[in-house]
Design an enzyme around this catalytic site. Structure first.
Site, PDB file in Angstrom:
ATOM      1  CG  ASP A  16      -2.325   0.588   0.817  1.00 23.61           C
ATOM      2  OD1 ASP A  16      -2.343   1.763   0.409  1.00 23.61           O
ATOM      3  OD2 ASP A  16      -3.347  -0.111   0.896  1.00 23.61           O
TER       4      ASP A  16
ATOM      5  CG  HIS B 230      -4.405   1.990  -2.143  1.00 25.89           C
ATOM      6  ND1 HIS B 230      -4.445   2.627  -0.917  1.00 25.89           N
ATOM      7  CD2 HIS B 230      -5.673   2.045  -2.620  1.00 25.89           C
ATOM      8  CE1 HIS B 230      -5.689   3.025  -0.660  1.00 25.89           C
ATOM      9  NE2 HIS B 230      -6.455   2.699  -1.681  1.00 25.89           N
TER      10      HIS B 230
ATOM     11  CD  GLU C 116     -10.068   3.811  -1.018  1.00 25.75           C
ATOM     12  OE1 GLU C 116     -10.966   4.184  -0.246  1.00 25.75           O
ATOM     13  OE2 GLU C 116      -8.972   3.366  -0.616  1.00 25.75           O
TER      14      GLU C 116
ATOM     15  CE1 TYR D 173     -14.784  -3.227   3.904  1.00 31.74           C
ATOM     16  CE2 TYR D 173     -13.556  -1.226   4.424  1.00 31.74           C
ATOM     17  CZ  TYR D 173     -13.902  -2.228   3.525  1.00 31.74           C
ATOM     18  OH  TYR D 173     -13.376  -2.235   2.263  1.00 31.74           O
ATOM     19  CG  PHE D 174     -14.267  -7.287  11.430  1.00 36.77           C
ATOM     20  CD1 PHE D 174     -15.599  -6.996  11.143  1.00 36.77           C
ATOM     21  CD2 PHE D 174     -13.923  -8.627  11.631  1.00 36.77           C
ATOM     22  CE1 PHE D 174     -16.564  -7.995  11.056  1.00 36.77           C
ATOM     23  CE2 PHE D 174     -14.876  -9.640  11.557  1.00 36.77           C
ATOM     24  CZ  PHE D 174     -16.193  -9.324  11.263  1.00 36.77           C
TER      25      PHE D 174
HETATM   26  C1  ACM Z   1     -11.198  -0.447   0.350  1.00 38.07           C
HETATM   27  O1  ACM Z   1     -11.685  -0.386   1.489  1.00 38.07           O
HETATM   28  N1  ACM Z   1     -10.544   0.557  -0.173  1.00 38.07           N
HETATM   29  C2  ACM Z   1     -11.299  -1.657  -0.430  1.00 38.07           C
END
Ligand code: ACM
Length: 487
Positions: free
Chosen positions: A155, A225, A287, A378-379
């Site tokens: 990333d 990223h 993104e 989404y933890f």
């Molecule tokens: C993401 O949460 N950008 C996949």
């Protein structure tokens, strides 16, 4: 006599009368296909060729679907039937739970997964976790019948996998000058950060997971990223030189679409494909702001040469080009749902993270999909009142929310439902600094997701989850795994 509290809840449980405390050792009879399942019991029972109590593993030819099993306990004998190695492993995870809980109850369990893809994602780019902790994470996953570990390895804030043909990816890309300060995100903490996994580390974790029936899916995020890679090799970018980023957020820096960038990415994917025997490689795709490509001469040249209309469509060309590399390497691409908007090839498995509408749109376009929506999976979100929880990214996704997640609700037409491979939860680690905190964020929410992924809708909603999950936390504690208390 205790209840049967296997988690995820099995398809059918027929309870007999009685329970027994088996004399040790147990005699085991098993075909070669059940070798890993037998090994997975080694730390909960003493096994030998002979013993008064017996565990028999029996291969049922072709009759049971992949990962399905039948587990029959009749004192002093346990019979495990399956048709695949994975079926034996999932049976062993149920048996481990029964053995942990006390005397073995007389019971017949018939079980099979609802979904084929049952995943957890771990981001090691923002913060990395030692290999021993990742192995413990895999152990906790295996006990709850997960079968995919999605390893987010690269990333903007760090490149964490050794690539021998491009050594600066780790000598430069794995280091950042500092991180955001805890509790004061706009400021830096002044502390340099560095971590990466060698190829031997990768092979070790992949093998460890494989014997437990878990396939590791590596993610190399592109074209965005990518700032850590671009800090190491500015020549593979499409703009000005970059630093390994010291902030959380969405960077505008992208890999280039010129030949040098493409051949670099081919090299990376070749090494990655050789390290991960599983069929999938995740190409990211999320993104990716197009600002850099809109002003890059190489991008303009590529658009002209390929007849591509604009910079967003160029991401589609880029993704198709990388998917072709994976096809040559015998791998299938996975990507975040943004790739739908730029034109991804049909073989791409789309991971729908924004919402179920994106999953259905992907299925309508003919893609297989995995659901991991922000609303339920989404933890990195808070799981309790912010004032009493460790700092998280935001949001609120508590245990009940996760368990209430119905991936295949009434809005799915049958034609599209067949494309839904399964579900996954994502652990982004911007605010997760160590393995103990990772586990705190993962459990018990991951146990709820394990039921969403494995159990039938009827079994999951039988009213017994509260006691099952409480017992699962005791088992995890016995394994040295941290979890948030159930409130
Ligand atoms: C993401 O949460 N950008 C996949």
């Amino acid at each position: 006599m205790g209840e049967i509290l296997i988690l995820p809840a099995p398809l059918s449980v027929e309870r007999g009368t009685g329970a027994f405390d088996a004399p040790r050792p147990w005699g085991v009879h098993a075909p070669a296909m059940a070798k890993d399942a037998v090994a997975s019991l080694g730390d909960v029972v003493r096994l030998a060729d002979r013993g008064r109590a017996q565990i028999l593993f029996a291969e049922v030819e072709g009759d049971l679907p992949p990962e399905a099993y039948v587990l029959t306990v009749e004192a002093p004998r346990v019979r495990v039937e399956a048709s695949t190695r994975e079926g034996f492993l999932r049976a062993a995870s149920s048996l481990r739970q029964l053995l942990h809980d006390g005397p073995l109850p007389v019971v017949r369990i018939e079980d099979a997964p609802r979904f084929a893809w049952r995943g957890l994602h771990v981001d090691v780019a923002r913060h990395a976790f030692p290999l021993a902790d990742l192995k413990r994470f895999v152990d906790a996953m295996a006990l709850q019948k997960f079968n995919r570990l999605h390893w987010h390895l690269t990333d903007d804030q760090g490149w964490r996998i050794e690539i021998t043909s491009w050594p600066r990816l780790t000598s430069v890309g794995s280091r950042r000058a500092e991180s955001p300060r805890r509790g004061a995100r706009e400021e830096g903490d002044g502390t340099p950060y560095a971590a990466y996994y060698t190829q031997d580390d990768v092979r070790e974790l992949v093998a460890y997971a494989a014997v437990r029936g878990i396939s590791v899916v590596p993610e190399i995020d592109m074209p965005g990223h990518a700032q850590a890679a671009l800090a190491a090799y500015p020549q593979v970018g499409s703009g000005a030189p970059a630093e390994v980023w010291t902030r959380w957020g969405i960077s505008e820096r992208l890999f280039g679409v010129h030949d040098k960038a493409l051949s670099f990415l081919d090299d990376v994917l070749e090494e990655v494909a050789a390290l991960f025997p599983g069929p999938f490689v995740h190409l990211g795709g999320d993104e990716a702001p197009t600002a850099e490509w809109e002003v890059c001469a190489h991008a303009a040249e590529r658009m002209q040469a390929e007849g591509v209309a604009d910079a967003r469509a160029l991401q589609g060309w880029f993704h198709r080009r990388m998917a072709a590399t994976l096809a040559r390497l015998g791998k299938r691409p996975v990507a975040w749902d943004e790739v739908l908007e730029c034109g991804a090839p049909k073989e791409t498995i789309v991971m729908a993270w924004r919402d179920a509408a994106h999953a259905q749109a992907a299925a309508r376009a003919g893609h297989d999909v995995v659901l991991c929506p922000m609303s339920h999976a989404y933890f990195d979100h808070y799981q309790g009142p912010e004032a009493s929880e460790p700092e998280a990214i935001g949001g609120f996704t508590d245990l009940a929310t996760v368990h209430s997640f119905e991936p295949l609700d009434d809005t799915w037409p049958a034609e599209q439902a067949k494309h839904l491979l399964g579900v996954q939860a994502n652990l982004w680690s911007e605010y997760i600094h160590d393995a103990e905190h990772l586990e705190y964020m993962a459990w018990p929410r991951g146990s709820a997701l394990a039921e969403v992924a494995w159990s039938s809708r009827e079994a999951r909603t039988d009213g017994g989850f509260e006691v099952r999950v409480a017992r699962m936390m005791e088992r995890l504690e016995a394994m040295g795994v941290t979890h948030r208390r159930i409130s």
